[in-house]
Enzyme design. Sequence first.
Site, PDB file in Angstrom:
ATOM      1  N   ASP A  82       0.837  -1.188   0.000  1.00  0.00           N
ATOM      2  CA  ASP A  82       0.000   0.000   0.000  1.00  0.00           C
ATOM      3  C   ASP A  82       0.882   1.251   0.000  1.00  0.00           C
ATOM      4  O   ASP A  82       1.834   1.348   0.784  1.00  0.00           O
ATOM      5  CB  ASP A  82      -0.901  -0.014   1.241  1.00  0.00           C
ATOM      6  CG  ASP A  82      -1.945   1.078   1.233  1.00  0.00           C
ATOM      7  OD1 ASP A  82      -2.399   1.454   0.140  1.00  0.00           O
ATOM      8  OD2 ASP A  82      -2.326   1.535   2.334  1.00  0.00           O
ATOM      9  N   GLU A 134      -2.364   5.915  -7.980  1.00  0.00           N
ATOM     10  CA  GLU A 134      -3.246   6.967  -7.460  1.00  0.00           C
ATOM     11  C   GLU A 134      -3.117   8.211  -8.326  1.00  0.00           C
ATOM     12  O   GLU A 134      -2.021   8.587  -8.741  1.00  0.00           O
ATOM     13  CB  GLU A 134      -2.874   7.282  -6.013  1.00  0.00           C
ATOM     14  CG  GLU A 134      -3.811   8.281  -5.331  1.00  0.00           C
ATOM     15  CD  GLU A 134      -3.532   8.416  -3.841  1.00  0.00           C
ATOM     16  OE1 GLU A 134      -3.603   9.558  -3.335  1.00  0.00           O
ATOM     17  OE2 GLU A 134      -3.242   7.394  -3.195  1.00  0.00           O
ATOM     18  N   HIS A 169      -7.622  10.197   4.313  1.00  0.00           N
ATOM     19  CA  HIS A 169      -6.986   9.246   5.213  1.00  0.00           C
ATOM     20  C   HIS A 169      -7.158   9.709   6.658  1.00  0.00           C
ATOM     21  O   HIS A 169      -7.304  10.911   6.933  1.00  0.00           O
ATOM     22  CB  HIS A 169      -5.489   9.123   4.900  1.00  0.00           C
ATOM     23  CG  HIS A 169      -5.215   8.496   3.573  1.00  0.00           C
ATOM     24  ND1 HIS A 169      -4.789   9.231   2.480  1.00  0.00           N
ATOM     25  CD2 HIS A 169      -5.304   7.212   3.147  1.00  0.00           C
ATOM     26  CE1 HIS A 169      -4.623   8.408   1.440  1.00  0.00           C
ATOM     27  NE2 HIS A 169      -4.927   7.184   1.823  1.00  0.00           N
ATOM     28  N   GLY A 170      -7.122   8.743   7.587  1.00  0.00           N
ATOM     29  CA  GLY A 170      -7.179   9.100   9.004  1.00  0.00           C
ATOM     30  C   GLY A 170      -8.586   9.407   9.466  1.00  0.00           C
ATOM     31  O   GLY A 170      -9.577   8.885   8.945  1.00  0.00           O
ATOM     32  N   GLY A 198      -9.037   5.767   2.441  1.00  0.00           N
ATOM     33  CA  GLY A 198      -9.626   6.611   3.475  1.00  0.00           C
ATOM     34  C   GLY A 198     -11.066   6.264   3.775  1.00  0.00           C
ATOM     35  O   GLY A 198     -11.903   7.151   3.965  1.00  0.00           O
ATOM     36  N   SER A 221      -8.216   1.166   7.744  1.00  0.00           N
ATOM     37  CA  SER A 221      -7.047   1.056   8.608  1.00  0.00           C
ATOM     38  C   SER A 221      -7.236   1.781   9.933  1.00  0.00           C
ATOM     39  O   SER A 221      -7.088   1.190  10.996  1.00  0.00           O
ATOM     40  CB  SER A 221      -5.800   1.595   7.899  1.00  0.00           C
ATOM     41  OG  SER A 221      -4.664   1.496   8.723  1.00  0.00           O
TER      42      SER A 221
END
Length: 279
Positions: A82, A134, A169-170, A198, A221
């Site tokens: 990743d 990406e 993300h996050g 994300g 994640s």
Amino acid sequence: MPLVSTKELLTDARRNGYAVPAFPAHHLDMIRAVTETAEAMQSPVILQATPATLKQVGADFITAMVRTAADRVPVPVSLHLDHGDSFTTVIRCLRQGFTSVMIDGSHLPFQENIRLVKKVTEAAHAAGVPVESELGTIDASEMTDPADAEEFVTATGTDFLAPAFGTAHGVYRKAVRLDLARLEAIACRTGIPLVMHGASGVPPEEIRRSIRAGIAKVNFSTELKQIFSATLRRFLTDSPEETDPRKIFRVAREGVSDVIREKIAWTQSAGEPHRESPA
């Protein structure tokens, strides 16, 4: 069963209207939580490692753990790099037996991103391994242009594309706003499986709508890391005398399994390994 190609998984997912969930391979307990829950729900899964994880754990350890875990279950499991940060990292993972790799050149100018992805694709395809790339800037306002995506895919030969269409993300700091019309246009113009980065924090109905618009792989994640840490912290606070790592990490693994079960349900992948694909 032996590790399988991610391309095989995502092609079937796109054809049959579901997505394959992808989870982090941070350590053995996370890996076991993923594969054991996947077995219970009869779902294909992708275990993936970032360059930071490879540096911390080692590509050889990650590969050995994931391969062993996959061999113990009767559902398809693939091992993915990743956000690969360099051609060197990609080659290291190919040599270790990863069954797909991502090269992230999204921070580069358009033509430089194309050159990097094309170079990686040529090397990976020579080894029979598919490539994810990406385009656009996830976490920022630079969403992927469908025309650019078509040109990018044609020029690079990438197998999967992670477009920017409103995810981050996050932890999300504000309401999730996905541009699904843009996503659908990208899917139509590229004709390849698309990837949602994300996804932690994205409502289930938005994930399902994204799948209908072209998403075939969904990365989770942050939520897994959060629940693993929270469960571990709570257990150690409530049981300060416990010192056996086997018991301590088993509790955290069980907490993560609950989240994985939820995400598998959201991607509608449960029961997919045994469905006969249409001719």
